[in-house]
Scaffold this motif. Structure first.
Motif, PDB file in Angstrom:
ATOM      1  N   ARG A 531       3.633 -12.646  10.682  1.00 45.91           N
ATOM      2  CA  ARG A 531       4.319 -11.983   9.570  1.00 45.91           C
ATOM      3  C   ARG A 531       3.668 -10.668   9.142  1.00 45.91           C
ATOM      4  O   ARG A 531       3.987 -10.133   8.089  1.00 45.91           O
ATOM      5  CB  ARG A 531       4.403 -12.938   8.368  1.00 45.91           C
ATOM      6  CG  ARG A 531       5.167 -14.233   8.663  1.00 45.91           C
ATOM      7  CD  ARG A 531       5.474 -14.990   7.394  1.00 45.91           C
ATOM      8  NE  ARG A 531       6.270 -14.216   6.468  1.00 45.91           N
ATOM      9  CZ  ARG A 531       7.601 -14.093   6.525  1.00 45.91           C
ATOM     10  NH1 ARG A 531       8.285 -14.676   7.492  1.00 45.91           N
ATOM     11  NH2 ARG A 531       8.248 -13.391   5.612  1.00 45.91           N
ATOM     12  N   GLU A 534       6.256  -7.661   8.800  1.00 46.55           N
ATOM     13  CA  GLU A 534       7.087  -7.713   7.596  1.00 46.55           C
ATOM     14  C   GLU A 534       6.310  -7.208   6.381  1.00 46.55           C
ATOM     15  O   GLU A 534       6.844  -6.445   5.560  1.00 46.55           O
ATOM     16  CB  GLU A 534       7.570  -9.149   7.350  1.00 46.55           C
ATOM     17  CG  GLU A 534       8.632  -9.633   8.309  1.00 46.55           C
ATOM     18  CD  GLU A 534       8.051 -10.148   9.622  1.00 46.55           C
ATOM     19  OE1 GLU A 534       6.835  -9.927   9.869  1.00 46.55           O
ATOM     20  OE2 GLU A 534       8.799 -10.763  10.395  1.00 46.55           O
ATOM     21  N   SER A 535       5.048  -7.601   6.275  1.00 41.02           N
ATOM     22  CA  SER A 535       4.223  -7.143   5.143  1.00 41.02           C
ATOM     23  C   SER A 535       3.989  -5.645   5.208  1.00 41.02           C
ATOM     24  O   SER A 535       4.046  -4.938   4.188  1.00 41.02           O
ATOM     25  CB  SER A 535       2.872  -7.873   5.150  1.00 41.02           C
ATOM     26  OG  SER A 535       3.047  -9.256   5.015  1.00 41.02           O
ATOM     27  N   TYR A 536       3.717  -5.142   6.418  1.00 42.98           N
ATOM     28  CA  TYR A 536       3.492  -3.701   6.588  1.00 42.98           C
ATOM     29  C   TYR A 536       4.727  -2.908   6.176  1.00 42.98           C
ATOM     30  O   TYR A 536       4.625  -1.936   5.410  1.00 42.98           O
ATOM     31  CB  TYR A 536       3.125  -3.409   8.042  1.00 42.98           C
ATOM     32  CG  TYR A 536       2.949  -1.939   8.351  1.00 42.98           C
ATOM     33  CD1 TYR A 536       1.749  -1.281   8.095  1.00 42.98           C
ATOM     34  CD2 TYR A 536       3.990  -1.203   8.902  1.00 42.98           C
ATOM     35  CE1 TYR A 536       1.585   0.063   8.383  1.00 42.98           C
ATOM     36  CE2 TYR A 536       3.837   0.155   9.198  1.00 42.98           C
ATOM     37  CZ  TYR A 536       2.641   0.770   8.935  1.00 42.98           C
ATOM     38  OH  TYR A 536       2.488   2.105   9.211  1.00 42.98           O
ATOM     39  N   ARG A 537       5.923  -3.310   6.659  1.00 37.97           N
ATOM     40  CA  ARG A 537       7.163  -2.581   6.319  1.00 37.97           C
ATOM     41  C   ARG A 537       7.429  -2.616   4.817  1.00 37.97           C
ATOM     42  O   ARG A 537       7.814  -1.606   4.218  1.00 37.97           O
ATOM     43  CB  ARG A 537       8.357  -3.193   7.071  1.00 37.97           C
ATOM     44  CG  ARG A 537       8.388  -2.910   8.554  1.00 37.97           C
ATOM     45  CD  ARG A 537       9.760  -3.238   9.118  1.00 37.97           C
ATOM     46  NE  ARG A 537       9.761  -3.254  10.570  1.00 37.97           N
ATOM     47  CZ  ARG A 537       9.745  -4.360  11.314  1.00 37.97           C
ATOM     48  NH1 ARG A 537       9.748  -5.537  10.724  1.00 37.97           N
ATOM     49  NH2 ARG A 537       9.754  -4.285  12.621  1.00 37.97           N
ATOM     50  N   ALA A 538       7.209  -3.778   4.214  1.00 36.40           N
ATOM     51  CA  ALA A 538       7.501  -3.909   2.780  1.00 36.40           C
ATOM     52  C   ALA A 538       6.613  -2.992   1.955  1.00 36.40           C
ATOM     53  O   ALA A 538       7.100  -2.259   1.079  1.00 36.40           O
ATOM     54  CB  ALA A 538       7.317  -5.366   2.354  1.00 36.40           C
ATOM     55  N   ASP A 539       5.321  -2.986   2.209  1.00 32.90           N
ATOM     56  CA  ASP A 539       4.410  -2.126   1.454  1.00 32.90           C
ATOM     57  C   ASP A 539       4.643  -0.655   1.775  1.00 32.90           C
ATOM     58  O   ASP A 539       4.493   0.223   0.906  1.00 32.90           O
ATOM     59  CB  ASP A 539       2.963  -2.498   1.766  1.00 32.90           C
ATOM     60  CG  ASP A 539       2.512  -3.738   1.010  1.00 32.90           C
ATOM     61  OD1 ASP A 539       3.392  -4.496   0.554  1.00 32.90           O
ATOM     62  OD2 ASP A 539       1.283  -3.956   0.890  1.00 32.90           O
ATOM     63  N   LEU A 541       7.523   0.823   2.500  1.00 37.47           N
ATOM     64  CA  LEU A 541       8.704   1.326   1.782  1.00 37.47           C
ATOM     65  C   LEU A 541       8.478   1.391   0.272  1.00 37.47           C
ATOM     66  O   LEU A 541       9.071   2.231  -0.415  1.00 37.47           O
ATOM     67  CB  LEU A 541       9.915   0.452   2.113  1.00 37.47           C
ATOM     68  CG  LEU A 541      10.388   0.565   3.583  1.00 37.47           C
ATOM     69  CD1 LEU A 541      11.444  -0.474   3.892  1.00 37.47           C
ATOM     70  CD2 LEU A 541      10.918   1.977   3.861  1.00 37.47           C
ATOM     71  N   LYS A 542       7.587   0.521  -0.246  1.00 42.74           N
ATOM     72  CA  LYS A 542       7.268   0.595  -1.676  1.00 42.74           C
ATOM     73  C   LYS A 542       6.549   1.896  -2.025  1.00 42.74           C
ATOM     74  O   LYS A 542       6.654   2.383  -3.160  1.00 42.74           O
ATOM     75  CB  LYS A 542       6.380  -0.586  -2.077  1.00 42.74           C
ATOM     76  CG  LYS A 542       7.092  -1.916  -2.159  1.00 42.74           C
ATOM     77  CD  LYS A 542       6.103  -3.021  -2.518  1.00 42.74           C
ATOM     78  CE  LYS A 542       6.759  -4.390  -2.482  1.00 42.74           C
ATOM     79  NZ  LYS A 542       5.770  -5.465  -2.742  1.00 42.74           N
ATOM     80  N   ILE A 572      12.174   0.616   9.635  1.00 39.92           N
ATOM     81  CA  ILE A 572      11.876   1.533   8.528  1.00 39.92           C
ATOM     82  C   ILE A 572      12.979   2.570   8.376  1.00 39.92           C
ATOM     83  O   ILE A 572      13.481   2.822   7.276  1.00 39.92           O
ATOM     84  CB  ILE A 572      10.507   2.191   8.752  1.00 39.92           C
ATOM     85  CG1 ILE A 572       9.389   1.162   8.533  1.00 39.92           C
ATOM     86  CG2 ILE A 572      10.320   3.392   7.816  1.00 39.92           C
ATOM     87  CD1 ILE A 572       8.003   1.651   8.863  1.00 39.92           C
ATOM     88  N   ALA A 575      16.269   1.685   6.697  1.00 39.09           N
ATOM     89  CA  ALA A 575      16.290   1.685   5.227  1.00 39.09           C
ATOM     90  C   ALA A 575      16.376   3.089   4.648  1.00 39.09           C
ATOM     91  O   ALA A 575      16.681   3.253   3.461  1.00 39.09           O
ATOM     92  CB  ALA A 575      15.037   0.986   4.703  1.00 39.09           C
TER      93      ALA A 575
END
Length: 830
Positions: A531, A534-539, A541-542, A572, A575
């Motif tokens: 996972r 998923e964590s890398y993409r989420a942070d 984009l934040k 990425i 989005a």
């Protein structure tokens, strides 16, 4: 006047010589190093000594006892913990209370004039005097600058070549007045070079440097140990001896007591023979030292070697450029080759062979006819140092082999605790997969767990390390500079590049080859996490203004270079609502790295033909970018730095930014417009990361396409930099083709000036003198102002040359400045 002798540390870099002896007791020309120091002290009327003992103290105490046999008074103080050099000397304060003190190491070879140093100290009425000397290669020592009065104005402990500003180094010999002891705290770690002297310099105390003539060598490793003996035999250092000098067929022999030499024995060059040595008929000794009570049988040959005491050498033995310790039995027909080390108590049975560079630990027995070979026969580069910054590099499958990688992994694992975890990743090539698996094997064998990210790029590894769950990381890749080379990049637990101190610890263990192994039931575990992306993409984009980019509807072309970023970028950009044309957008282990010029030519052509807003070339490791504007024009690294800096400062509030010392002077002009401070750092990624972490900077811009932005992670991330560039362009409603016109006014002329390694320190010392009084920055060489222009001069860290870089808003002035300083660098070598 009292003398405090620092009787050396553990001598790890001299192993296996120091497996059974403390370092000061390792013999030079048949006498312990510390014995030579005692002789020197006595010669200069220092007879009241205390020795600070560390490793195997009884060996030293039994040899010297109360010192009366050596014409001195010797006392001892056992170091119970490591308090640093100054902190340890503080423990001897009761011995030397209210008296001037000479501090000297017991593990160097020197004939420096201590009487002259004391006279200089008294003449200057100094509080402390450092005894200095000049060396061709000052990297391993503290580099010092003194002013015209001899007062110390600057020093730096163990610099890199880019930080060297002189060839004048600290010998570790100090003359201290009693009041200096009051500055050293009791029972705390306190170092002369890193604690005491910087504080004295800061407080304006009378800290002087005496540049001594004569010989000085730190016996820090096996290479230096061999060189010390060469210097003794060549008469380059003056040492006391009770041996008698005789001439024998054009050879010079120093003979001790009760030596027996057969008539037909042959000697070449200079030879030292210890007490009760026996040399049989037909034996040949060339430029070597033979210790007490050794025997050399018929037809044996010893060349450029050091034999310690009580060793028996049989018939027809060949020893070349080797070290043989005490109580070794060498039977007939044995061959010991170059740079081999045979430790105390080893038995080499008849007909055995020891290959070059092999070290045999104490007490081993080698069977008759056996061949002993090291796991890797080193090239020259490994003999100097393993790491360059945080990276180990070498020719793939020649210098860097699977065996080498496994050993390196074990050495690294030995610096960690059992049960720690290390993150490992690599590029997509088949060779990197081999070396990565070998590294993993070495780590697991030490009881260290491994998290294998397989082909995820290095920014994702840094992101995972940021979680604080791991003890470090290693990334394996083909070198972007040379496809034949393999790089292994080591990272700290926080994702930063590994600092030099930690790299040196790994080097020491690697050289010793005695790192721990885990028992079978406690080897490390191998894990493949699922996972992290998923964590890398989420942070990711934040930390981005997704809405601004989406509203602009960019059209761009991205070359992913067949790298691991292809697994990430698609999600990425989905989005961000950009129209993306991807090139080389899949991992391809068989793809050869094309030249950057070829890739950029292709990228430029496509950007123009599809009328894209810009093109981005992402390095295989996804750390760096090269950008092409909408007209298909490639933006140079220096120009890109100016553009990104201008965009950042015009878009966000900032107080301070950091750039490498060689960055364009345009950075200062841009920063001045916004009232922002500029910190110039060494031209390497670790320095950029350290500035970002500890210097309170808001943005770090590199000169090779790497950028660090706040709010995401600590290192350069080409994927994040690409999207951040889109965000800033969207917010400012501009494009790079328009913006670049304002910053194409700076002319930079760069030359390489050949310079032998042995002259680099001298050139830097003369450069420091030449630029005294100019506006300058001593970071990674010297950057200094010439009227409205700038010059940067620095020694290359890996090759034998200096870089001379001149910058001006007028091309002719930049060219003239560069030419003038190239000539100066050549003159300074004379």
């Amino acid at each position: 006047m009292k003398t405090v002798i620092m009787a050396g540390g553990f001598g790890t870099r001299l192993r296996p010589l120091t497996q059974t002896l403390p370092k000061p007791m390792v013999p030079i020309a048949n006498l312990p190093m510390l014995h030579h120091i005692i002789n020197l002290l006595k010669k200069h009327s220092f007879t009241d000594c205390i020795s600070l003992l560390y490793f195997q103290p009884e060996e030293i105490k039994q040899y010297f006892r109360d010192g009366s046999d050596f014409g001195i008074s010797m006392k001892y103080l056992l170091a119970e913990e490591d308090l640093g050099t100054a902190g340890s000397v503080k423990n001897a304060e009761d011995f030397c209370r209210d008296e001037r003190v000479l501090v000297i190491s017991g593990d160097v070879l020197t004939d420096l004039d201590l009487t002259a140093a004391i006279a200089y100290h008294e003449e200057k009425r100094a509080a402390a005097t450092m005894v200095l000397t000049r060396l061709e290669n000052p990297l391993a020592f503290g580099v010092v600058i003194t002013d015209q009065e001899g007062r110390i104005s600057r020093f730096l402990e163990k610099p890199t070549w880019g930080e060297v500003f002189s060839d004048t180094i600290n010998t570790g010999i100090y003359i201290l007045e009693p009041e200096v002891f009051k500055r050293i705290p009791k029972g705390e770690f306190f170092d002369f070079s890193q604690s005491l002297f910087p504080k004295m310099l800061e407080d304006g105390e009378k800290l002087y440097g005496y540049i001594a003539d004569g010989y000085w060598r730190d016996i820090g490793n096996l290479s230096e140990y061999r060189k010390a003996h060469t210097d003794v035999l060549n008469g380059e250092v003056q040492i006391e001896t009770t041996h008698n000098q005789v001439r024998h067929d054009q050879a010079t022999i120093w003979i001790a007591k009760n030596v027996h030499v057969e008539t037909s024995a042959k000697f070449v060059g200079t030879v030292i023979l210890g007490d009760e040595v026996m040399i049989a008929a037909g034996a040949t000794i060339t430029n070597s030292v033979i210790g007490d009570r050794c025997t050399v049988d018929t037809q044996s040959s010893i060349v450029n070697s050091v034999i310690w005491h009580d060793t028996n050498i049989g018939k027809d033995v060949q020893i070349s450029q080797a070290i043989v310790c005490d109580n070794v039995i060498i039977e007939d027909d044995v061959a010991i080759n170059e740079d081999a080390v045979i430790s105390t108590g080893v038995k080499l049975r008849k007909g055995s062979t020891v290959r070059p560079n092999c070290k045999i630990w104490p007490g081993k027995e080698i069977e008759a006819g056996a061949t002993v070979s090291s796991s890797l026969i080193w090239g020259e580069k490994w003999n100097r140092e393993l790491f360059t910054e945080s990276k180990v590099s070498g020719l793939g499958n020649i210098e860097v082999t699977p065996e080498f990688a496994a050993k390196l992994g074990a050495a690294y694992g030995a610096t960690l605790n059992r049960g720690d975890s290390v993150v490992v990743s690599r590029d997509v090539t088949a060779a990197s997969r081999i070396f990565s698996r070998s590294l993993i094997s070495g780590l697991l064998s030490c009881g260290v767990n491994v998290v294998d990210l397989r082909t995820l790029p290095i920014p994702v590894m840094r992101f995972e390390l940021k979680s604080g769950k791991h003890a470090g990381g290693i990334y394996v890749r083909h070198s972007p500079a040379d496809y034949r080379m393999t790089d292994m990049i080591f990272l700290s637990p926080d994702g930063m590049d590994l600092p030099t101190r930690k790299a040196r610890s790994i080097e020491l263990l690697f050289a010793r080859e005695d790192f721990r192994r885990a028992s079978m039931d406690k080897v490390g575990q191998l894990d493949y996490p699922t996972r992290i992306l998923e964590s890398y993409r989420a942070d990711f984009l934040k930390a981005i203004d997704v809405e601004s980019i989406a509203e602009h509807e960019f059209k761009l072309v991205i070359d992913i270079s067949h790298g691991g970023a292809s697994e990430i970028f698609g999600g990425i950009f989905a989005a961000l609502h950009c129209e993306v044309i991807s090139l080389n957008a899949y991992p391809d282990p068989s793809a050869q790295a094309e030249s950057l010029d070829h890739s950029l030519g292709q990228l430029s052509s496509i950007v123009k033909s599809v009328r894209a807003d810009l093109g981005i070339h992402l390095s295989r490791g996804a750390e760096k970018i090269v950008v092409v504007d909408r007209n298909g024009e490639v933006i140079s690294d220096q120009l890109l730095l100016l553009l990104v800096t201008s965009l950042f400062l015009s878009t966000y509030q900032a107080k301070k930014i950091a750039v490498p010392v060689m960055a364009s002077m345009g950075i200062d002009q841009i920063a001045e417009q916004y009232g922002v401070g500029v910190l110039r750092v060494r031209n390497d990624h670790l320095a950029m990361m350290q500035a970002f972490k500890s210097e309170g900077v808001d943005f770090v811009g590199g000169t090779r396409g790497g950028f660090i932005f706040s709010k995401f992670q600590l290192g350069a991330d080409g994927m994040f930099a690409s999207v951040k560039l889109l965000e800033m362009l969207a917010k400012k409603h501009t494009d790079l083709a328009t913006l670049r016109r304002e910053y194409e006014k700076y002319f930079r002329i760069r030359h390489q000036v050949p310079c032998p390694w042995s002259k680099k320190g001298q050139v830097m010392r003369l450069l420091m003198s030449h630029t005294e009084g100019k506006r300058r920055q001593l970071v990674d060489g010297a950057r200094f102002q010439e009227d409205a222009n700038w010059v940067w001069i620095a020694p290359d860290r890996n090759e034998a040359y200096f870089t001379v870089l001149a910058e001006s808003e007028r091309k002719d002035q930049a060219e003239q400045l560069a030419d003038n300083y190239c000539e100066q660098v050549l003159r300074w070598q004379e």
